[in-house]
Design an enzyme around this catalytic site. Structure first.
Site, PDB file in Angstrom:
ATOM      1  CD  GLU A   1      58.471  40.673  48.387  1.00 32.34           C
ATOM      2  OE1 GLU A   1      58.657  41.136  49.617  1.00 32.34           O
ATOM      3  OE2 GLU A   1      57.967  40.041  48.070  1.00 32.34           O
TER       4      GLU A   1
ATOM      5  CB  CYS B   1      61.954  37.579  38.741  1.00 29.84           C
ATOM      6  SG  CYS B   1      60.237  36.961  39.210  1.00 29.84           S
TER       7      CYS B   1
ATOM      8  CB  CYS C   1      47.906  38.526  42.290  1.00 28.24           C
ATOM      9  SG  CYS C   1      47.321  37.781  40.585  1.00 28.24           S
TER      10      CYS C   1
ATOM     11  CB  CYS D   1      46.812  30.561  42.014  1.00 23.85           C
ATOM     12  SG  CYS D   1      46.461  31.109  40.351  1.00 23.85           S
TER      13      CYS D   1
ATOM     14  CB  CYS E   1      50.323  31.706  44.299  1.00 24.61           C
ATOM     15  SG  CYS E   1      51.200  33.068  43.849  1.00 24.61           S
TER      16      CYS E   1
ATOM     17  CB  CYS F   1      58.660  29.979  41.809  1.00 23.16           C
ATOM     18  SG  CYS F   1      60.005  29.811  40.612  1.00 23.16           S
TER      19      CYS F   1
HETATM   20  N1  SAH Z   1      50.476  35.435  37.209  1.00 26.44           N
HETATM   21  C1  SAH Z   1      51.530  34.837  36.376  1.00 26.44           C
HETATM   22  C2  SAH Z   1      53.109  35.235  36.743  1.00 26.44           C
HETATM   23  C3  SAH Z   1      53.266  35.044  38.268  1.00 26.44           C
HETATM   24  S1  SAH Z   1      53.729  33.523  38.898  1.00 26.44           S
HETATM   25  C4  SAH Z   1      51.299  33.282  36.427  1.00 26.44           C
HETATM   26  O1  SAH Z   1      50.664  32.777  37.261  1.00 26.44           O
HETATM   27  O2  SAH Z   1      51.742  32.879  35.530  1.00 26.44           O
HETATM   28  C5  SAH Z   1      55.104  33.048  38.310  1.00 26.44           C
HETATM   29  C6  SAH Z   1      54.923  31.336  38.570  1.00 26.44           C
HETATM   30  O3  SAH Z   1      55.158  30.912  39.792  1.00 26.44           O
HETATM   31  C7  SAH Z   1      53.643  30.933  38.218  1.00 26.44           C
HETATM   32  O4  SAH Z   1      53.650  29.478  37.284  1.00 26.44           O
HETATM   33  C8  SAH Z   1      52.879  30.410  39.173  1.00 26.44           C
HETATM   34  O5  SAH Z   1      52.129  29.309  39.352  1.00 26.44           O
HETATM   35  C9  SAH Z   1      54.075  29.810  40.110  1.00 26.44           C
HETATM   36  N2  SAH Z   1      53.845  29.832  41.685  1.00 26.44           N
HETATM   37  C10 SAH Z   1      53.042  30.591  42.452  1.00 26.44           C
HETATM   38  N3  SAH Z   1      53.365  30.020  43.734  1.00 26.44           N
HETATM   39  C11 SAH Z   1      54.476  29.041  43.781  1.00 26.44           C
HETATM   40  C12 SAH Z   1      54.948  28.528  44.753  1.00 26.44           C
HETATM   41  N4  SAH Z   1      54.704  28.606  45.896  1.00 26.44           N
HETATM   42  N5  SAH Z   1      56.032  27.630  44.381  1.00 26.44           N
HETATM   43  C13 SAH Z   1      56.552  27.492  43.184  1.00 26.44           C
HETATM   44  N6  SAH Z   1      55.891  28.251  42.234  1.00 26.44           N
HETATM   45  C14 SAH Z   1      54.774  29.072  42.420  1.00 26.44           C
END
Ligand code: SAH
Length: 352
Positions: free
Chosen positions: A83, A97, A104, A108, A111, A344
């Protein structure tokens, strides 16, 4: 567009080399078909239409949010889902974006992408095709690699895509690569010469909590990641953005704001200037329990993962005030596209 396939097809059709450049220019101006490429011979246009698809990605769906955000769901030629999102701002900025991987490999805990199966790295052409899809809707000028995947695990393809993004309208200074702190990738970014921006997903200033939220911290601990960011700043003279997703009762307490300020204030540039700028991210609710995605294995001890709640607006404001008072610049990120699961951390193709 599969650029290698294009080059091969042009070569075997005995076409001069400048044809590839002409076609690329058309794509960067939003062309939707070879038919529009009026400076190509008609025979070549139909040959290409047969042999080289205009995009390597199939668009499965475009979803439109009330705030103007558009989320596209694509599939690669081998059926992998991904996406990408177009965000439209009042000041006229158009930011995309992009995803760097389908799924991935990192896990985390807060996420959505972390809960889906990892498929593979995307090629440079697959990354550029996400940008070209939105370019066909309108002109775009900013890009963040904050979609699915960890861009610095796929750093060579991401950099190859970045080389060409200025042609699409996005200058190198307007591109941000976001990372969990994948040190070899940060080092690679430090050595190359494009003025790209780096964003670090930090989320907790203490190692134990960070490892709990982001298991990758066991491999690349925060203290080493901060050192890598300092080296990036020293070489590239570009401030590093810190992303900090606000989780109620987990990482949003007063002492945790103090600890974050202390950590970031300690990392200064040659004239004592702060090298970090914090972006507090309201957590977007996603269901991160593996069981919900249908492949948790209870026998392997994969119980429901931790459930989160986003911090309140007030606690985010209080957290920000602590940082700012202590000389660490901080802003709160605007949430976009929540009603279409485009915000995000919400990118996890349901079709996976
Ligand atoms: N793998 C990379 C890029 C993808 S995520 C990274 O982690 O930086 C982009 C951002 O969204 C990251 O800072 C991640 O921690 C954040 N993120 C992930 N899940 C989220 C959520 N449910 N709400 C808000 N931000 C989130």
């Amino acid at each position: 567009m599969d650029i290698t396939l294009l080059d091969q097809t042009l070569a075997s059709a005995g076409q001069p080399r400048f044809r590839a450049g002409q076609i690329w220019e058309w794509l960067c101006r939003g062309a939707e078909s070879y038919e529009q490429m009026s400076n190509l011979p008609a025979g070549l246009r139909s040959l290409l239409a047969d042999q080289v698809p205009l995009s390597c990605l199939k668009v499965e769906q475009d979803a439109y949010a009330r705030d103007g955000t558009v989320k596209a769901l694509f599939r690669t030629g081998d059926g992998r889902p991904l996406e990408a999102v177009l965000m439209r701002y009042r000041d006229g900025r158009r930011s995309i974006c992009l995803s760097s991987q389908s799924g991935c490999p990192l896990t985390c805990s807060f996420c959505a992408t972390g809960t889906m199966r990892f498929a593979r790295n995307l090629s440079a052409s697959e990354i550029l095709d996400q940008a070209l899809h939105f370019r066909r809707m309108e002109a775009i000028d900013h890009c963040v690699f904050m979609g699915m995947g960890e861009p610095l695990i796929n750093v060579e393809n991401v950099l190859a895509a970045c080389e060409r993004l200025p042609d699409v309208g996005i200058g190198h200074r307007k591109i941000t690569l976001s990372t969990v702190g994948w040190i070899p990738g940060i080092e690679r970014l430090t050595q190359q010469s494009m003025p790209l921006r780096l964003a670090l997903s930090l989320h907790a200033a203490d190692e134990a909590l960070r490892s709990e939220l982001m298991p990758v911290n066991e491999r690349y601990p925060l203290s080493d990641v901060i050192e890598a960011c300092k080296a990036f700043y020293a070489a590239r003279k570009r401030r590093v953005f810190v992303e900090y997703v606000m989780l109620a009762g987990v990482n949003d307490r007063y002492e945790q704001a103090l600890a974050l300020a202390k950590l970031l204030r300690a990392a200064v540039g040659a004239s004592g200037e702060t090298i970090f700028k914090v972006n507090l991210i309201p957590w977007n609710p996603v269901d991160t329990r593996p069981a919900q995605r249908g492949y948790a294995d209870p026998e392997a001890g994969e119980g429901p993962a931790r459930l989160f709640e986003g911090s309140s607006r007030e606690s985010i404001a209080a957290f920000k005030a602590v940082l700012v008072e202590r000389g660490v610049p901080a802003t709160v990120r605007l949430t976009r596209g929540r009603d279409i699961d485009a915000a995000c951390g919400q990118l996890a193709a349901k079709a996976a």
